[in-house]
Design a protein around this motif. Structure first.
Motif, PDB file in Angstrom:
ATOM      1  N   LEU A  28       0.459  -1.574   0.161  1.00 26.86           N
ATOM      2  CA  LEU A  28       0.047   0.093  -0.379  1.00 26.86           C
ATOM      3  C   LEU A  28       0.994   1.022  -0.497  1.00 26.86           C
ATOM      4  CD1 LEU A  28      -2.667  -1.317   2.961  1.00 26.86           C
ATOM      5  CD2 LEU A  28      -3.092  -1.261   0.018  1.00 26.86           C
ATOM      6  N   VAL A  29       2.343   1.497   0.679  1.00 29.61           N
ATOM      7  CA  VAL A  29       2.981   2.525   0.859  1.00 29.61           C
ATOM      8  C   VAL A  29       3.637   2.541  -0.543  1.00 29.61           C
ATOM      9  CG1 VAL A  29       5.214   3.204   2.371  1.00 29.61           C
ATOM     10  CG2 VAL A  29       3.090   2.234   3.011  1.00 29.61           C
ATOM     11  N   THR A  30       4.107   1.299  -0.928  1.00 33.61           N
ATOM     12  CA  THR A  30       5.163   1.392  -2.388  1.00 33.61           C
ATOM     13  C   THR A  30       4.708   2.161  -3.343  1.00 33.61           C
ATOM     14  OG1 THR A  30       7.044   0.158  -3.413  1.00 33.61           O
ATOM     15  CG2 THR A  30       4.373  -0.341  -3.292  1.00 33.61           C
ATOM     16  N   PRO A  31       5.955   3.326  -3.331  1.00 32.40           N
ATOM     17  CA  PRO A  31       4.977   4.124  -5.545  1.00 32.40           C
ATOM     18  C   PRO A  31       4.966   3.165  -6.407  1.00 32.40           C
ATOM     19  CG  PRO A  31       7.798   4.662  -4.393  1.00 32.40           C
ATOM     20  CD  PRO A  31       7.185   3.582  -3.082  1.00 32.40           C
ATOM     21  N   LEU A  32       5.702   2.561  -6.478  1.00 31.13           N
ATOM     22  CA  LEU A  32       5.922   1.164  -7.209  1.00 31.13           C
ATOM     23  C   LEU A  32       5.890   0.612  -7.801  1.00 31.13           C
ATOM     24  CD1 LEU A  32       9.829  -0.128  -6.892  1.00 31.13           C
ATOM     25  CD2 LEU A  32       9.178   2.103  -8.248  1.00 31.13           C
ATOM     26  N   VAL A  33       4.318   1.412  -8.518  1.00 30.46           N
ATOM     27  CA  VAL A  33       2.637   0.687  -8.593  1.00 30.46           C
ATOM     28  C   VAL A  33       2.778  -0.123 -10.216  1.00 30.46           C
ATOM     29  CG1 VAL A  33       1.891   2.565  -7.199  1.00 30.46           C
ATOM     30  CG2 VAL A  33       2.668   3.558 -10.530  1.00 30.46           C
ATOM     31  N   SER A  34       4.024   0.413 -10.818  1.00 32.20           N
ATOM     32  CA  SER A  34       4.205  -0.060 -12.090  1.00 32.20           C
ATOM     33  C   SER A  34       5.095  -1.194 -12.691  1.00 32.20           C
ATOM     34  CB  SER A  34       4.570   0.712 -13.379  1.00 32.20           C
ATOM     35  OG  SER A  34       3.338   1.857 -13.498  1.00 32.20           O
ATOM     36  N   ALA A  44      11.839   6.797 -11.764  1.00 34.99           N
ATOM     37  CA  ALA A  44      10.711   7.533 -12.596  1.00 34.99           C
ATOM     38  C   ALA A  44       9.430   7.570 -11.463  1.00 34.99           C
ATOM     39  CB  ALA A  44      10.604   8.075 -13.133  1.00 34.99           C
ATOM     40  N   GLN A  45       9.141   6.726 -10.422  1.00 36.69           N
ATOM     41  CA  GLN A  45       8.112   6.552  -9.973  1.00 36.69           C
ATOM     42  C   GLN A  45       9.469   6.874  -8.361  1.00 36.69           C
ATOM     43  OE1 GLN A  45       6.759   2.890 -10.672  1.00 36.69           O
ATOM     44  NE2 GLN A  45       5.912   3.686 -11.987  1.00 36.69           N
ATOM     45  N   ALA A  46       9.783   6.073  -7.880  1.00 34.90           N
ATOM     46  CA  ALA A  46      10.608   6.680  -6.327  1.00 34.90           C
ATOM     47  C   ALA A  46      11.007   7.846  -6.484  1.00 34.90           C
ATOM     48  CB  ALA A  46      11.566   6.020  -6.412  1.00 34.90           C
ATOM     49  N   ALA A  47      11.643   8.447  -7.343  1.00 35.17           N
ATOM     50  CA  ALA A  47      12.391   9.447  -7.346  1.00 35.17           C
ATOM     51  C   ALA A  47      11.242  10.326  -7.119  1.00 35.17           C
ATOM     52  CB  ALA A  47      12.763   9.842  -8.581  1.00 35.17           C
ATOM     53  N   ALA A  48      10.159  10.444  -7.643  1.00 30.32           N
ATOM     54  CA  ALA A  48       8.772  11.427  -7.836  1.00 30.32           C
ATOM     55  C   ALA A  48       8.007  11.015  -5.939  1.00 30.32           C
ATOM     56  CB  ALA A  48       8.231  11.137  -9.150  1.00 30.32           C
ATOM     57  N   HIS A  49       8.710  10.146  -5.480  1.00 32.37           N
ATOM     58  CA  HIS A  49       7.266   9.893  -4.345  1.00 32.37           C
ATOM     59  C   HIS A  49       8.607   9.237  -3.153  1.00 32.37           C
ATOM     60  CE1 HIS A  49       3.893  10.506  -6.111  1.00 32.37           C
ATOM     61  NE2 HIS A  49       4.402   9.953  -6.524  1.00 32.37           N
ATOM     62  N   PRO A  50      10.080  10.177  -3.189  1.00 35.56           N
ATOM     63  CA  PRO A  50      11.445   9.927  -2.202  1.00 35.56           C
ATOM     64  C   PRO A  50      10.638   9.032  -0.841  1.00 35.56           C
ATOM     65  CG  PRO A  50      11.223  12.123  -2.217  1.00 35.56           C
ATOM     66  CD  PRO A  50      10.955  11.475  -3.418  1.00 35.56           C
ATOM     67  N   ALA A  51      10.319  10.019  -0.300  1.00 41.90           N
ATOM     68  CA  ALA A  51       9.388   9.571   1.436  1.00 41.90           C
ATOM     69  C   ALA A  51       9.044   8.455   1.287  1.00 41.90           C
ATOM     70  CB  ALA A  51       8.519  10.518   2.009  1.00 41.90           C
ATOM     71  N   ALA A  52       7.914   8.169   0.449  1.00 40.27           N
ATOM     72  CA  ALA A  52       7.067   6.499   0.010  1.00 40.27           C
ATOM     73  C   ALA A  52       8.067   5.358  -0.503  1.00 40.27           C
ATOM     74  CB  ALA A  52       6.438   6.910  -0.760  1.00 40.27           C
ATOM     75  N   MET A  53       9.238   6.212  -1.032  1.00 41.14           N
ATOM     76  CA  MET A  53      10.190   4.888  -1.545  1.00 41.14           C
ATOM     77  C   MET A  53      11.101   4.681  -0.366  1.00 41.14           C
ATOM     78  SD  MET A  53      10.708   2.788  -3.590  1.00 41.14           S
ATOM     79  CE  MET A  53      11.165   1.953  -3.231  1.00 41.14           C
ATOM     80  N   ARG A  54      11.030   5.144   1.232  1.00 39.75           N
ATOM     81  CA  ARG A  54      11.628   5.280   1.637  1.00 39.75           C
ATOM     82  C   ARG A  54      11.397   4.443   3.203  1.00 39.75           C
ATOM     83  NH1 ARG A  54      14.313  10.161   0.798  1.00 39.75           N
ATOM     84  NH2 ARG A  54      12.921  11.298   2.790  1.00 39.75           N
ATOM     85  N   ALA A  55       9.872   5.175   3.269  1.00 40.54           N
ATOM     86  CA  ALA A  55       9.201   3.987   3.909  1.00 40.54           C
ATOM     87  C   ALA A  55       8.749   2.430   3.204  1.00 40.54           C
ATOM     88  CB  ALA A  55       8.022   4.842   3.643  1.00 40.54           C
ATOM     89  N   ALA A  56       8.623   2.251   2.237  1.00 38.19           N
ATOM     90  CA  ALA A  56       8.709   0.579   2.039  1.00 38.19           C
ATOM     91  C   ALA A  56       9.378   0.208   2.319  1.00 38.19           C
ATOM     92  CB  ALA A  56       8.468   1.347   0.270  1.00 38.19           C
TER      93      ALA A  56
END
Length: 214
Positions: A28-34, A44-56
């Motif tokens: 639910l948290v990860t920005p890697l939806v694709s 690009a997805q990780a770079a657009a949401h760095p905080a969410a990527m760190r949490a994931a």
């Protein structure tokens, strides 16, 4: 229940709940939806949401609990006494171990700033591709076999065994189809199935878990 048995039951419950709930929350948290997207899209997805990527990435640690959790499910299914349950447990344990390593590696590689070429080289590596295919096939087959073992042993309610068998099919199928709701449903079914196994561990006497309804 003896003290050592009680400690083992509590440890199993922690692994079962932390692993399954952690996997659900991580998705639910990860920005890697694709999931099936190109390396450039994932970076690009990780770079657009760095905080969410760190949490994931931190939540990936909770997925490590899935590795011992599988052994506890096998115990509930009767792996120490049943050859089919033991085979199912061993297969699921190994593929879960491989899968955890794969997820860790991908999440680390796409952390900003990331190089799409490096991510692409990793994902296209023949060894990584082989391990991924083995993980996906073994993940589905192993959990389905574990579900059958639980059903045959009457170790949990039938609905819990069905939930365990359906969980990897929906999880992987949803990711392959790009339908997040289906993947979430698969992860949620794993939480339900593992919670049922945890309940059996906690209420079991000093011996092996008794069949449901006995």
């Amino acid at each position: 229940m003896r003290q050592d048995t009680r400690i083992a039951a509590v440890a199993g419950t922690v692994c079962l709940l932390a692993g399954s709930v952690g996997q659900l929350v991580q998705y639910l948290v990860t920005p890697l939806v694709s999931v099936g997207g190109s390396p450039a899209e994932q970076v690009a997805q990780a770079a657009a949401h760095p905080a969410a990527m760190r949490a994931a990435s931190w939540l990936d640690l909770s997925i490590l609990f899935l590795v011992p959790a599988v052994l506890y499910v096998g115990r509930v299914a009767g792996a120490p006494r049943s050859a089919p349950a033991a085979v199912a447990t061993g297969l699921t344990f190994l593929t879960t171990l491989f899968g955890s390593a794969y997820l860790f590696a991908v999440d680390v590689l796409v952390q900003p700033p990331a190089d799409p070429d490096a991510v692409g080289a990793y994902l296209s590596d023949p060894l990584v591709s082989t391990v991924t295919l083995v993980f996906l096939a073994g993940h589905v087959i192993g959990f389905v076999l574990l579900a059958v073992a639980l059903w045959r042993a009457r170790a949990v309610a039938a609905w819990a065994a069905v939930a365990l068998g359906l969980s990897p099919i929906l999880e992987i199928g949803g990711q392959a189809a790009g339908v997040g709701a289906v993947t979430v449903a698969g992860c949620a079914l794993l939480v339900v199935a593992f919670a049922a196994c945890a309940a059996v561990l906690l209420r079991a006497p000093e011996g092996a878990p008794a069949p449901v309804g006995s």
